[in-house]
Design an enzyme around this catalytic site. Sequence first.
Site, short mmCIF file in Angstrom:
data_model
loop_
_atom_site.label_atom_id
_atom_site.label_comp_id
_atom_site.label_asym_id
_atom_site.label_seq_id
_atom_site.Cartn_x
_atom_site.Cartn_y
_atom_site.Cartn_z
N TYR A 123 0.86 -1.18 0.00
CA TYR A 123 0.00 0.00 0.00
C TYR A 123 0.89 1.23 0.00
O TYR A 123 1.44 1.61 1.03
CB TYR A 123 -0.92 -0.02 1.21
CG TYR A 123 -1.77 1.22 1.39
CD1 TYR A 123 -2.45 1.78 0.31
CD2 TYR A 123 -1.91 1.83 2.64
CE1 TYR A 123 -3.23 2.92 0.47
CE2 TYR A 123 -2.69 2.96 2.81
CZ TYR A 123 -3.35 3.50 1.73
OH TYR A 123 -4.12 4.63 1.89
N ASP A 163 -2.55 -1.39 -3.90
CA ASP A 163 -2.86 0.00 -4.20
C ASP A 163 -1.54 0.76 -4.25
O ASP A 163 -0.98 1.11 -3.22
CB ASP A 163 -3.78 0.56 -3.11
CG ASP A 163 -4.12 2.02 -3.32
OD1 ASP A 163 -3.69 2.61 -4.33
OD2 ASP A 163 -4.81 2.59 -2.45
N HIS A 277 -12.34 1.22 -3.94
CA HIS A 277 -11.56 0.45 -4.91
C HIS A 277 -12.37 -0.78 -5.33
O HIS A 277 -13.41 -1.10 -4.73
CB HIS A 277 -10.24 -0.02 -4.28
CG HIS A 277 -9.30 1.08 -3.95
ND1 HIS A 277 -8.17 1.35 -4.68
CD2 HIS A 277 -9.31 1.99 -2.93
CE1 HIS A 277 -7.53 2.39 -4.15
NE2 HIS A 277 -8.20 2.78 -3.08
#
Length: 286
Positions: A123, A163, A277
């Site tokens: 992330y 992500d 998302h």
Amino acid sequence: MPSTPSSSSPAQPLRIASINTNGVRAAYRKGMGEWLAQRDVDILAIQEVRASTEDLEDLLGPEWSILHDPATAKGRAGVALASRSTASIHRVELGAPDFDSAGRWLEADYEVNGKIVTVVSTYVHSGEVDTPKQVEKYLFLDAMLARLPELAAHSERAVVLGDLNVGHRRLDIKNWRGNVKRAGFLPDERAYFDRILGAEDEPGYNDGAGLGWVDVGRKWAGEVDGPFTWWSWRGQAFDNDTGWRIDYQLATPTLAASVTDYAVDRAAAYDQRWSDHTPVVVDYLV
């Protein structure tokens, strides 16, 4: 997790999915569990867990083996890997010893059909122009670039997914012109991806250029807008598909060559979303 195939039965694909849940407990309240129950995932990478390991165990259930690296600040970030079998080894450190990567980088090795597959749930910071948040983002990306060659040397079947909070190319953002000065689409950020994959106008882009990693989503989708993986909750962004493609699966060439399917599990309607998302799901024939 696929087992060693017999001579009479073909190997089954290894299905690896990634999702930024924006808080896994909230995602489960909105329908994540129903999605997972029907998707037949072998390894699940989660970002923005924002919960405890016990919460993850309660939500996913005993059939999953869970690795979790929480953030230093409680209720922030957090990455996890859930699998149908136990990892042989896992690692969480990234960058210099004084760099806080907690809750943002989790590696694990899995044995699949007698081969080691290394999976990283990551992330990347969202960043904010001209603030310490952007400095932290660049420090993380620097550490990530240093680690990628080591990962490739460690395992010819490795995938970094999650992500990554950067749209590499204009195709990755619907309204790119209005975002060239915003974190997530800054030239300096995109240059990191040029180093990983090659620049789009460079020979060998996404096929051996740069550090040699492959953007599986772009390889599969081709030269088209998106497919986007994040949309703001505000306004009509989702309904108009005004999104960003910032959730990736970056694979080593050997693993990328084995892809048999790539999917972005976009919700059918705004009110059926359980995160801002959407899951990115890839089948690899290992």
